[in-house]
Design a protein around this motif. Structure first.
Motif, short mmCIF file in Angstrom:
data_model
loop_
_atom_site.label_atom_id
_atom_site.label_comp_id
_atom_site.label_asym_id
_atom_site.label_seq_id
_atom_site.Cartn_x
_atom_site.Cartn_y
_atom_site.Cartn_z
N HIS A 176 0.81 -1.22 0.00
CA HIS A 176 0.00 0.00 0.00
C HIS A 176 0.85 1.27 0.00
N ARG A 192 -4.83 5.61 8.79
CA ARG A 192 -5.92 6.07 7.92
C ARG A 192 -5.73 5.54 6.50
N LYS A 193 -4.51 5.64 5.99
CA LYS A 193 -4.23 5.21 4.62
C LYS A 193 -4.45 3.71 4.47
N HIS A 195 -6.34 1.60 6.34
CA HIS A 195 -7.74 1.17 6.48
C HIS A 195 -8.58 1.62 5.29
N LYS A 196 -8.21 2.74 4.69
CA LYS A 196 -8.93 3.20 3.50
C LYS A 196 -8.63 2.27 2.32
N ALA A 197 -7.38 1.85 2.21
CA ALA A 197 -6.99 0.97 1.11
C ALA A 197 -7.57 -0.44 1.27
N PRO A 199 -10.32 -2.05 3.98
CA PRO A 199 -11.17 -1.93 5.18
C PRO A 199 -11.03 -3.08 6.17
N TYR A 202 -6.00 -3.18 9.68
CA TYR A 202 -5.86 -2.16 10.72
C TYR A 202 -4.37 -1.98 11.05
N GLU A 254 -12.00 7.11 15.09
CA GLU A 254 -12.08 6.84 13.65
C GLU A 254 -12.11 5.34 13.35
N LEU A 256 -9.95 2.95 13.78
CA LEU A 256 -8.75 2.53 13.07
C LEU A 256 -7.98 1.44 13.80
#
Length: 447
Positions: A176, A192-193, A195-197, A199, A202, A254, A256
């Motif tokens: 990632h 954040r990056k 978990h966005k890439a 889901p 973590y 958030e 995460l």
């Protein structure tokens, strides 16, 4: 030497503190030197080793098995009964019960650094200054040595240490295009990056752990616990605590953090399949990766701890144990001789060969130790990072003299922040109040 929340200690802690009146003057079960009186010479200890006898040692640390084997080979008149009475809280409960009953007490017991002050306060472990332990101060790194010295005494000999490092899944980070974080702000961005890439992935797992929380506050320079005899201050409004809360609350809010308890089957699975991408913990962790997550060998690496301030080099301890001598145990000179063999003399290398992480300064600096390559971490010389971390542990940290109890109520207070609308700061405040109430009930002057 992992740190886990203690859930049952409250049942036994009051009994332990009640033993404060049962010092060595009441000990009629030992057949050696007590905690008072004149100093025991090295010659007397050596004579006890040569003469021999029976020793009972309660410990769960696996490398001690080989230590016992070679110790008995060197001193054939000694018979050591190594007993695994449970890990952490399980053993402490059993030890407290044996002390209260006045029978079945081991001669030597493994006690983690955070728990040792509580046993020392209750006068249920010997002050080892009588045996010359005070002279070992230059043998050990500052963190572990400070941890066994409390209330003016030396109540254990350090066995290992847990300077922290960041273990991370390089394969996941590379996939990632995530940079290894050097600050906790970068760590938050990486979370954040990731978990966005994906889901399902973590940055780490956390459901609330007292040892982990206090270690990060320690690294941030926090000193929420201050102890001066029976005067105790508990204050989670200090700068270090706020530093921790400011970042960790965002990770919680958030969502995460993987909602998985450490050391569970699901946790091991997450470390293995990449859905848990990092672990900030003590230097004792590598052996647990090898045995618990074998299929991920080669995927993980070790990096220095992220810093709270850019350009910093602060670290903290997470975990680690000492060997201590319960006052109600026997064979005092023999017991001390075993402890010194295991933690100062030949036993140190035996344990290092078995994968333990040392508390001894000389070993942390040795070329052999630093040059050790870890196949699990792609041949990385991880000890270089661990050794540097050990030197960077922030000084001045104190545990509560009733930390075992305090940790047992962590999930009932701070833990709520992970599963409800309670904020992390409110959880820490609740922990502060409940711990202060308990301390006051036990006769401390708590501010």
């Amino acid at each position: 030497m992992r740190r886990t929340p203690l859930r049952m200690a409250a049942l036994a802690t009051a009994a332990l503190l009640a033993l404060a009146a049962c010092g060595s003057g009441d000990d009629d079960s030992g057949d050696g030197a007590g905690s008072g009186g004149s100093t025991v010479s090295d010659a007397t200890i050596q004579a006890a080793l040569e003469k021999g006898g029976n020793l009972t040692v309660w410990a769960w640390e696996p490398t001690l098995k080989e230590v016992v084997t070679k110790f008995q080979a060197k001193y054939p008149n000694v018979k050591v009964n190594l007993v695994n009475a449970g890990t952490g809280n399980d053993q402490y409960t059993a030890l407290q019960n044996a002390i209260a009953a006045g029978k079945g007490v081991p001669d030597v017991a493994q006690i983690e650094y955070y728990a040792l002050p509580q046993f020392a306060l209750a006068k249920s472990v010997d002050d080892l200054k009588k045996y010359g332990a005070e002279s070992l101060n230059s043998t050990f790194t500052p963190g572990p040595w400070a941890s066994v010295n409390t209330a003016g005494g030396t109540y254990g000999i350090p066995m290992d240490s847990g300077p922290m490092a960041l273990f991370y899944n390089k394969e996941v980070f590379d996939k990632h295009s995530i940079k290894v974080p050097t600050t906790w702000a970068e760590y938050l961005d990486a979370a954040r990056k990731l978990h966005k890439a994906d889901p399902k992935a973590y940055i780490t797992s956390d459901m609330g752990d007292a040892g982990f929380t206090t270690s990060l506050i320690w690294q941030a320079g926090g000193k929420p616990f201050k102890v001066d005899g029976t005067n105790v201050t508990i204050d989670f409004s200090d700068a270090g605590s706020k530093e921790f809360v400011s970042t960790w609350q965002q990770l919680i809010s958030e969502k995460l953090l993987a909602p998985i308890n450490g050391w569970s089957d699901q946790w091991y699975q997450g470390l293995g399949d990449g859905t848990i991408a990092t672990l900030a913990t003590g230097a004792w962790m590598p052996a647990n990766f090898v045995t618990g997550v074998p299929k991920a060998s080669g995927k993980w690496r070790v990096a220095p701890m992220p810093q709270w301030q850019a350009g910093g080099n602060a670290s903290a301890e997470n975990g680690g144990s000492s060997l201590a001598m319960p006052v109600k145990g026997g064979n005092k000179e023999l017991a001390y001789g075993f402890m010194k063999y295991a933690n100062v003399d030949e036993g140190v290398q035996i344990r290092l060969d078995g994968g333990a992480f040392p508390a001894t300064s000389a070993d942390l600096k040795s070329e052999k130790f630093l040059a050790t390559e870890f196949p699990y971490f792609g041949g990385q010389k991880a000890n270089e990072i661990f050794a540097e971390s050990a030197q960077d542990v922030v000084s001045g940290w104190s545990y509560l003299p009733f930390q075992v109890y305090a940790n047992s109520i962590f999930n009932d207070t701070v833990g709520k922040a992970y599963v409800s609308s309670t904020t992390l700061q409110d959880g820490l405040n609740s922990w502060q109040q409940a711990s202060a109430k308990y301390g006051t009930e036990q006769g401390f002057s708590v501010k």
